[in-house]
Design an enzyme around this catalytic site. Structure first.
Site: not given
Ligand code: NI
Length: 173
Positions: A50, A96-97, A142, A45, A138-139
């Protein structure tokens, strides 16, 4: 098509509350950039802030995962989404990236109803559960300027404090 730089912990754009998209003229290239970047870094995701763009859009692809079923077996796009209804709770480990190497246990709703537009701008109000429900929460976090570190216990912070401090320093110099 372009792989973008994924911003990391400490970058101010990750703390911005993203705004709804109202001008859809460049949406296709933004969607492509999000997928290209997510796949490049092996994510499941990726939210728009991000890659530095604080707009209310994220992409998800769990088609290669064991938990994937036919319904979720495709790349998904969520635009201007909001969590609408929630049921239950469930704790699991998340990465998380924007926080490489870090995993934190996060309590999420077990299932949610999510209202959003898809890539063709069709409206949906859909129930999600399991891994998809977790990723969407989660997204969506963000987009609201929240990160998994906001759920960290003192033990998590002890374990990851140094890595977080380094990332923060990297993003504020
Ligand atoms: Ni993330």
């Amino acid at each position: 098509m372009a792989v973008k730089k994924v911003v990391t912990y400490g970058h101010p754009v990750l703390r911005k509350v993203s705004s709804d998209i109202t001008d859809f003229s460049n949406i296709d290239s933004l969607i492509q950039d999000l997928f290209d970047t997510m796949y490049e870094f092996d994510g499941i995701g990726l939210a728009s802030n991000q890659i530095g763009i604080d707009k209310r859009i994220f992409v998800v692809d769990i088609s290669h995962m064991e938990e994937s079923d036919e319904e979720s077996n495709k790349p998904l796009v969520f635009i201007n989404g909001r969590v609408d209804n929630t049921v239950g709770s469930d704790v699991d480990s998340e990465g998380c990236l924007s926080l490489p190497e870090i995993r934190i246990n996060v309590e999420r709703y077990e299932s949610i109803r999510y209202k959003y537009l898809d890539r063709d701008l069709n409206k949906h109000s859909t129930n999600f559960s399991g891994l998809l429900a977790r990723i969407i929460q989660h997204e969506n976090d963000h987009l609201d300027g929240k990160l998994i570190t906001d759920y960290a216990t003192p033990a998590d912070l002890l374990k990851h404090g140094k890595a977080l401090e380094l990332m923060r320093a990297e993003n504020t110099k």
